[in-house]
Design an enzyme around this catalytic site. Structure first.
Site, mmCIF file in Angstrom:
data_model
loop_
_atom_site.group_PDB
_atom_site.id
_atom_site.type_symbol
_atom_site.label_atom_id
_atom_site.label_comp_id
_atom_site.label_asym_id
_atom_site.label_seq_id
_atom_site.Cartn_x
_atom_site.Cartn_y
_atom_site.Cartn_z
ATOM 1 C CD1 TRP A 247 106.571 15.696 72.896
ATOM 2 C CD2 TRP A 247 106.499 14.765 73.853
ATOM 3 N NE1 TRP A 247 105.540 15.266 71.891
ATOM 4 C CE2 TRP A 247 105.654 14.539 73.571
ATOM 5 C CE3 TRP A 247 106.101 13.958 75.084
ATOM 6 C CZ2 TRP A 247 104.144 14.017 73.544
ATOM 7 C CZ3 TRP A 247 104.529 13.344 75.332
ATOM 8 C CH2 TRP A 247 103.387 13.343 74.665
ATOM 9 C CG ASN A 248 107.922 9.560 74.795
ATOM 10 O OD1 ASN A 248 109.286 9.405 74.339
ATOM 11 N ND2 ASN A 248 107.079 8.466 74.308
ATOM 12 C CE LYS B 299 114.175 18.173 65.029
ATOM 13 N NZ LYS B 299 113.796 19.328 66.387
ATOM 14 N N PRO B 300 117.507 17.168 68.969
ATOM 15 C CG PRO B 300 117.726 18.466 71.322
ATOM 16 C CD PRO B 300 118.470 17.787 69.718
ATOM 17 C CB THR B 301 111.399 16.919 71.034
ATOM 18 O OG1 THR B 301 110.649 17.512 71.595
ATOM 19 C CG2 THR B 301 112.067 16.590 73.166
ATOM 20 N N GLY C 155 109.728 9.560 66.436
ATOM 21 C CA GLY C 155 108.130 10.486 66.807
ATOM 22 C C GLY C 155 106.895 10.109 66.345
ATOM 23 C CD GLU D 8 113.031 2.948 68.139
ATOM 24 O OE1 GLU D 8 113.392 1.971 68.737
ATOM 25 O OE2 GLU D 8 113.130 3.700 69.101
ATOM 26 C CG LEU D 9 107.754 6.147 63.413
ATOM 27 C CD1 LEU D 9 106.387 5.711 61.348
ATOM 28 C CD2 LEU D 9 107.705 7.392 63.210
ATOM 29 C CB CYS E 270 106.106 4.278 71.111
ATOM 30 S SG CYS E 270 107.246 3.922 72.242
ATOM 31 C CD GLU F 82 100.996 7.198 69.538
ATOM 32 O OE1 GLU F 82 101.305 8.315 68.457
ATOM 33 O OE2 GLU F 82 101.529 6.935 70.251
HETATM 34 P P1 NAD Z 1 106.699 14.794 66.628
HETATM 35 O O1 NAD Z 1 106.722 13.389 65.375
HETATM 36 O O2 NAD Z 1 106.132 16.032 66.443
HETATM 37 O O3 NAD Z 1 107.986 15.095 66.632
HETATM 38 C C1 NAD Z 1 109.644 14.011 66.772
HETATM 39 C C2 NAD Z 1 110.749 14.763 66.854
HETATM 40 O O4 NAD Z 1 110.276 15.188 65.012
HETATM 41 C C3 NAD Z 1 111.035 16.104 66.701
HETATM 42 O O5 NAD Z 1 112.286 16.145 67.702
HETATM 43 C C4 NAD Z 1 110.438 17.415 65.634
HETATM 44 O O6 NAD Z 1 110.712 19.055 65.779
HETATM 45 C C5 NAD Z 1 110.911 16.539 64.183
HETATM 46 N N1 NAD Z 1 110.647 16.843 63.647
HETATM 47 C C6 NAD Z 1 109.080 17.632 62.896
HETATM 48 N N2 NAD Z 1 108.847 17.305 61.723
HETATM 49 C C7 NAD Z 1 110.189 17.124 61.390
HETATM 50 C C8 NAD Z 1 110.608 17.155 59.516
HETATM 51 N N3 NAD Z 1 110.083 17.444 59.110
HETATM 52 N N4 NAD Z 1 111.579 16.867 59.681
HETATM 53 C C9 NAD Z 1 112.535 16.469 60.551
HETATM 54 N N5 NAD Z 1 112.153 16.379 61.641
HETATM 55 C C10 NAD Z 1 111.558 16.968 61.771
HETATM 56 O O7 NAD Z 1 106.396 13.422 67.768
HETATM 57 P P2 NAD Z 1 106.406 13.900 69.732
HETATM 58 O O8 NAD Z 1 105.209 14.538 69.597
HETATM 59 O O9 NAD Z 1 107.985 14.885 69.961
HETATM 60 O O10 NAD Z 1 106.682 12.413 70.207
HETATM 61 C C11 NAD Z 1 104.864 11.861 70.056
HETATM 62 C C12 NAD Z 1 105.415 10.211 68.827
HETATM 63 O O11 NAD Z 1 106.365 9.549 69.211
HETATM 64 C C13 NAD Z 1 103.842 9.471 69.551
HETATM 65 O O12 NAD Z 1 103.524 9.106 68.285
HETATM 66 C C14 NAD Z 1 104.828 8.055 70.158
HETATM 67 O O13 NAD Z 1 104.513 7.472 70.273
HETATM 68 C C15 NAD Z 1 106.350 7.993 69.205
HETATM 69 N N6 NAD Z 1 107.326 7.478 70.416
HETATM 70 C C16 NAD Z 1 107.891 6.654 69.634
HETATM 71 C C17 NAD Z 1 108.478 5.335 70.007
HETATM 72 C C18 NAD Z 1 108.869 4.507 69.532
HETATM 73 O O14 NAD Z 1 109.711 3.872 69.911
HETATM 74 N N7 NAD Z 1 108.328 3.748 68.429
HETATM 75 C C19 NAD Z 1 109.462 6.031 71.292
HETATM 76 C C20 NAD Z 1 108.405 7.058 71.694
HETATM 77 C C21 NAD Z 1 107.854 7.877 71.207
#
Ligand code: NAD
Length: 475
Positions: free
Chosen positions: A146-147, A170-172, A223, A245-246, A279, A378
């Site tokens: 979502w960021n 599938k967007p957030t 995510g 990308e976590l 991130c 984090e």
């Molecule tokens: P999140 O993991 O909660 O959600 C990310 C996406 O995954 C959403 O679209 C969600 O619906 C989906 N999702 C959730 N459970 C799932 C499953 N079981 N199977 C498939 N999809 C599923 O993350 P968030 O809160 O949206 O984002 C914040 C995180 O993202 C932070 O940890 C941040 O560091 C990371 N991030 C990393 C980068 C990078 O480039 N490394 C960039 C941006 C954000």
């Protein structure tokens, strides 16, 4: 509200909707219906059906499609920026930069049309030629955080499409609006043929269904680390390729010879930009004892200078994205104080902040130790926790004391120490004497539990291809 796109046709999601909130007011902006299992299945099937024809197109035609997508985003910059700003809470000016970055990314990836090369390797047999060619992976499922919602979608779409893959996005569920609108504009302008770019909306359950479909050949997700692990475990059933990308917990080492103004500027940006919801944010500031107090004063001065406010005003930071994030960050600050940290500026629940909305001012904490929770997880908020260090060995040891491995920062003018740090820091991206912000042609990839692979540069684009070996016998 039609938020599901399957083979060029818009549909209303068949399952219950998920509300999207304005983080500055906590008011609901709208409710986005979720795709049903049947819709997810049909979206994947549409992508699979469209893939051979898309891959058969001359690469320059796919590049033209990417350029058309870029133009489409730029032409609608204001509308998309307003959506990003409303749903993420970031200042309108910064949301406009997100749209620009997405367009530039598409332009950059379009240039790969004539650059994906094969190889010819020596054959063991006479009159034989062995060719290694690169072919698309097939159907890509793209799942975003979502960021930076629009940028994360484009970071996946551009390399996937230029290399001949088709997609289901599938967007957030937290900030889906700009992505839905961008795909609507792209489909209205017919930038790509029907079925090449499909869209399903919903939360984690929809993401999980999408990832488990046997016709999905690759999953690319941005995510949280724990979601990434779940996706990877699920992918074992289909052996889909996984790109993740976590999260991160970036250390920033400020050595005693550092230019302290440069370091304070860079770390203030890296800790507070997008309210710390990046991130690569610097989350553990390791400062040499000799310059600790001086550096902290400079950082506090910069933190206090930042304007926090509603996204429409000329501010530096908006609110945090939602209640979950706000509670997590507020609790992290409170716990760090309870564990012995000193709040030097910022915080939550301040009288200067609006009563509703998810507001946290840029926060500097000192007396932080490696035993505290804030050092180990984090936080993803506008917090700069400062830890005093005595030696370079200690700095490297503490910097590496994490299972994450996305990015790290170092501020020093000692060439030998910089080279040592470059070799010894266990991170995928190291910024020396500068703040965060990766180049398109680099490779933004996490080591350890920060992920697998990135989307940018040569290594990002090639990941969306697989090698086919062809033995040509002509004797
Ligand atoms: P999140 O993991 O909660 O959600 C990310 C996406 O995954 C959403 O679209 C969600 O619906 C989906 N999702 C959730 N459970 C799932 C499953 N079981 N199977 C498939 N999809 C599923 O993350 P968030 O809160 O949206 O984002 C914040 C995180 O993202 C932070 O940890 C941040 O560091 C990371 N991030 C990393 C980068 C990078 O480039 N490394 C960039 C941006 C954000």
């Amino acid at each position: 509200m039609t938020t599901v796109l399957i083979n060029g046709a818009w549909e209303v999601g068949e399952n219950a909707g998920l509300p999207v909130f304005d983080p500055a007011t906590e008011r609901e902006i709208c409710c986005v219906p979720s795709a049903s299992e049947d819709q997810v299945r049909r979206a994947v099937e549409a992508a699979a059906a469209a893939q051979p024809a898309w891959a058969a197109l001359e690469p320059w035609r796919r590049a033209d499609a990417l350029r058309a997508m870029a133009a489409c985003l730029s032409q609608n910059r204001q509308e998309l920026a307003e959506l990003i700003s409303a749903e993420v809470g970031k200042p309108l000016r910064k949301a406009g930069e997100d749209v620009d970055n997405a367009a530039v990314y598409l332009e950059y990836m379009a240039q790969w049309d004539r650059r994906i090369e094969g190889e010819i390797v020596p054959a063991d047999n006479r009159d034989e030629t062995i060719l290694l060619t690169r072919v698309p992976v097939g159907v890509v499922a793209a799942i975003t955080a979502w960021n930076y919602p629009l940028d994360l979608f484009i970071r996946k779409a551009a390399p996937a499409l230029i290399t001949g893959n088709t997609m289901v996005v599938k967007p957030t569920e937290v900030t889906p609006l700009a992505t839905i609108r961008a795909i609507e504009l792209i489909s209205e302008q017919k930038c790509v043929p029907d079925g090449v770019l499909n869209l399903v909306t919903g939360g984690g359950a929809v993401g999980a269904q999408l990832c488990s479909h046997p016709l999905v050949n690759m999953i690319t997700m941005t995510g949280h680390r724990d979601t990434g692990k779940r996706i990877m475990a699920g992918a074992a059933t289909t052996l889909a390729r996984v790109s993740l990308e976590l999260g991160g917990s970036a250390p920033a080492i400020v050595w005693k010879d550092a230019d302290l103004d440069l370091a304070a500027d860079a770390i203030a940006f890296a800790s507070f930009e997008n309210s710390g919801q990046v991130c690569t944010s610097s989350e553990r500031i390791l400062v040499h004892r000799d310059v600790h107090d001086d550096f902290v004063e400079r950082l506090i001065e910069r933190a206090n200078r930042l304007k926090v406010g509603s996204s429409r005003d000329d501010v530096d930071l908006g609110p945090l994205v939602n209640r979950v994030q706000f509670q997590k960050v507020s609790e992290a600050i409170d716990l760090a104080r309870a564990q012995g940290g000193t709040l030097r500026c910022g915080g939550h629940g301040l009288p200067s902040l609006p009563a509703s909305g998810y507001w946290v001012r840029p926060t500097v904490m000192t007396d932080v130790t490696p035993q505290m929770s804030i050092f180990n997880e984090e936080t993803f908020g506008p917090i700069a926790p400062v830890i005093r260090i005595d030696s370079f060995e200690e700095a490297i040891r503490l910097a590496n004391a994490t299972r994450y491995g996305l990015s790290a920062f170092l501020f020093s003018n000692d060439y030998r120490l910089i080279m040592r740090a470059q070799n010894e820091l266990r991170f995928g991206e190291i910024y020396v004497n500068r703040t965060m912000g990766e180049a398109l042609q680099g490779f933004h990839n996490g080591h350890q539990e920060s992920g697998i692979g990135g989307e940018d540069g040569k290594h990002g684009v090639l990941k969306y291809t697989q090698i086919r070996t062809v033995y040509h016998r002509y004797g």
